[in-house]
Motif scaffolding. Sequence first.
Motif, PDB file in Angstrom:
ATOM      1  N   PRO A  39       0.929  -1.219   0.007  1.00  0.00           N
ATOM      2  CA  PRO A  39      -0.172   0.028  -0.179  1.00  0.00           C
ATOM      3  C   PRO A  39       0.857   1.270   0.072  1.00  0.00           C
ATOM      4  CG  PRO A  39      -0.659  -1.460   1.802  1.00  0.00           C
ATOM      5  CD  PRO A  39       0.479  -2.124   0.993  1.00  0.00           C
ATOM      6  N   LYS A  40       1.946   1.321   0.465  1.00  0.00           N
ATOM      7  CA  LYS A  40       2.908   2.340   0.540  1.00  0.00           C
ATOM      8  C   LYS A  40       3.137   2.732  -0.932  1.00  0.00           C
ATOM      9  CE  LYS A  40       7.441   4.134   2.349  1.00  0.00           C
ATOM     10  NZ  LYS A  40       7.290   5.192   1.014  1.00  0.00           N
ATOM     11  N   ASN A  56     -13.141   6.685   5.292  1.00  0.00           N
ATOM     12  CA  ASN A  56     -13.464   7.011   3.637  1.00  0.00           C
ATOM     13  C   ASN A  56     -12.070   7.201   3.261  1.00  0.00           C
ATOM     14  OD1 ASN A  56     -16.132   6.346   3.837  1.00  0.00           O
ATOM     15  ND2 ASN A  56     -16.495   8.300   4.890  1.00  0.00           N
ATOM     16  N   LEU A  57     -11.782   6.536   2.180  1.00  0.00           N
ATOM     17  CA  LEU A  57     -10.496   6.717   1.301  1.00  0.00           C
ATOM     18  C   LEU A  57     -11.000   7.695   0.103  1.00  0.00           C
ATOM     19  CD1 LEU A  57      -7.435   5.835   0.965  1.00  0.00           C
ATOM     20  CD2 LEU A  57      -8.228   4.122  -0.451  1.00  0.00           C
ATOM     21  N   PHE A  81      -8.073  -0.046  -9.591  1.00  0.00           N
ATOM     22  CA  PHE A  81      -7.026  -0.584  -8.803  1.00  0.00           C
ATOM     23  C   PHE A  81      -6.984  -0.107  -7.222  1.00  0.00           C
ATOM     24  CE2 PHE A  81      -2.574  -0.581  -7.587  1.00  0.00           C
ATOM     25  CZ  PHE A  81      -2.271  -1.808  -7.716  1.00  0.00           C
ATOM     26  N   VAL A  82      -7.179   1.061  -7.096  1.00  0.00           N
ATOM     27  CA  VAL A  82      -7.172   1.554  -5.626  1.00  0.00           C
ATOM     28  C   VAL A  82      -8.378   0.876  -4.914  1.00  0.00           C
ATOM     29  CG1 VAL A  82      -7.663   3.550  -4.183  1.00  0.00           C
ATOM     30  CG2 VAL A  82      -6.159   3.844  -5.943  1.00  0.00           C
ATOM     31  N   ARG A  83      -9.505   0.572  -5.611  1.00  0.00           N
ATOM     32  CA  ARG A  83     -10.557   0.023  -4.965  1.00  0.00           C
ATOM     33  C   ARG A  83     -10.365  -1.219  -4.514  1.00  0.00           C
ATOM     34  NH1 ARG A  83     -13.239   2.192  -9.104  1.00  0.00           N
ATOM     35  NH2 ARG A  83     -14.653   4.091  -8.707  1.00  0.00           N
ATOM     36  N   THR A  84      -9.394  -2.211  -5.169  1.00  0.00           N
ATOM     37  CA  THR A  84      -9.178  -3.418  -4.998  1.00  0.00           C
ATOM     38  C   THR A  84      -8.253  -3.506  -3.926  1.00  0.00           C
ATOM     39  OG1 THR A  84      -7.299  -3.710  -6.854  1.00  0.00           O
ATOM     40  CG2 THR A  84      -9.405  -4.193  -7.573  1.00  0.00           C
ATOM     41  N   TYR A  85      -7.274  -2.584  -3.541  1.00  0.00           N
ATOM     42  CA  TYR A  85      -6.704  -2.497  -2.505  1.00  0.00           C
ATOM     43  C   TYR A  85      -7.074  -1.753  -1.325  1.00  0.00           C
ATOM     44  CZ  TYR A  85      -3.326  -5.645  -5.027  1.00  0.00           C
ATOM     45  OH  TYR A  85      -2.705  -6.654  -5.582  1.00  0.00           O
ATOM     46  N   LYS A  86      -8.226  -1.164  -1.367  1.00  0.00           N
ATOM     47  CA  LYS A  86      -8.757  -0.207  -0.395  1.00  0.00           C
ATOM     48  C   LYS A  86      -8.535  -0.576   1.177  1.00  0.00           C
ATOM     49  CE  LYS A  86     -13.076   2.233   0.856  1.00  0.00           C
ATOM     50  NZ  LYS A  86     -14.537   2.507   0.455  1.00  0.00           N
ATOM     51  N   LYS A  87      -9.012  -1.843   1.385  1.00  0.00           N
ATOM     52  CA  LYS A  87      -8.925  -2.132   2.757  1.00  0.00           C
ATOM     53  C   LYS A  87      -7.536  -1.955   3.329  1.00  0.00           C
ATOM     54  CE  LYS A  87      -9.862  -6.123   5.875  1.00  0.00           C
ATOM     55  NZ  LYS A  87     -10.389  -7.250   5.943  1.00  0.00           N
ATOM     56  N   ARG A  88      -6.440  -2.500   2.325  1.00  0.00           N
ATOM     57  CA  ARG A  88      -5.110  -2.444   2.835  1.00  0.00           C
ATOM     58  C   ARG A  88      -4.637  -1.027   2.958  1.00  0.00           C
ATOM     59  NH1 ARG A  88      -2.533  -7.642  -0.290  1.00  0.00           N
ATOM     60  NH2 ARG A  88      -3.867  -9.152   0.559  1.00  0.00           N
ATOM     61  N   ILE A  89      -4.993  -0.353   1.981  1.00  0.00           N
ATOM     62  CA  ILE A  89      -4.537   0.998   1.978  1.00  0.00           C
ATOM     63  C   ILE A  89      -5.155   1.788   3.104  1.00  0.00           C
ATOM     64  CG2 ILE A  89      -4.768   3.371   0.467  1.00  0.00           C
ATOM     65  CD1 ILE A  89      -5.085   1.723  -2.163  1.00  0.00           C
ATOM     66  N   LEU A 130      -2.873   3.683   5.713  1.00  0.00           N
ATOM     67  CA  LEU A 130      -2.473   5.191   6.342  1.00  0.00           C
ATOM     68  C   LEU A 130      -3.109   5.242   7.738  1.00  0.00           C
ATOM     69  CD1 LEU A 130      -4.650   6.559   3.033  1.00  0.00           C
ATOM     70  CD2 LEU A 130      -2.297   6.760   3.790  1.00  0.00           C
ATOM     71  N   LYS A 131      -3.787   4.303   8.164  1.00  0.00           N
ATOM     72  CA  LYS A 131      -3.899   4.291   9.667  1.00  0.00           C
ATOM     73  C   LYS A 131      -2.575   3.994  10.386  1.00  0.00           C
ATOM     74  CE  LYS A 131      -8.883   3.673  10.089  1.00  0.00           C
ATOM     75  NZ  LYS A 131     -10.163   2.741  10.478  1.00  0.00           N
TER      76      LYS A 131
END
Length: 144
Positions: free
Chosen positions: A3-4, A23-24, A39-47, A51-52
């Motif tokens: 995610p980084k 929310n992202l 692409f961002v949606r497919t990794y949303k949870k990890r991103i 970020l947290k």
Amino acid sequence: MHPKQICDDFASIGSPLVLDGSNLYIENPENVYPELEEFVRTYKKRIIQYLKGEYLPKDHSIKQTIEKIIHYFLGIEQAMNKKIENWLNHDAEALDMIVNQLFIELWNNGWVEFSNPIANYENYITDTLSSQIFERAMSYFKGG
């Protein structure tokens, strides 16, 4: 993908990924092609986790290993395939955990398009199974 790296890539094109509560958002979305938004949606949870500050290096190692194992099962050519095959030929319990537990849990969580990353279909159960599978794989590869 880590995610980084995703966050860094989006920031480099002037569209950083930002977190607002849970929310992202993509700042300046006009800079981003729809395929990149997907692409961002497919990794949303990890991103969001990253970020947290909740995405640890070991988490990435586990998830990256599980993705390689899934790619093996999907028949995607990668350098690790022979090693994965050898390991699974010697570890029937790990094979059972992958096929009869992890894949079923991911399916129950909505992972039906197997070409999609599993990032948004993970939960506590898949994380626990992934960690156990990872430990078995590392033990085998380290000769233990």
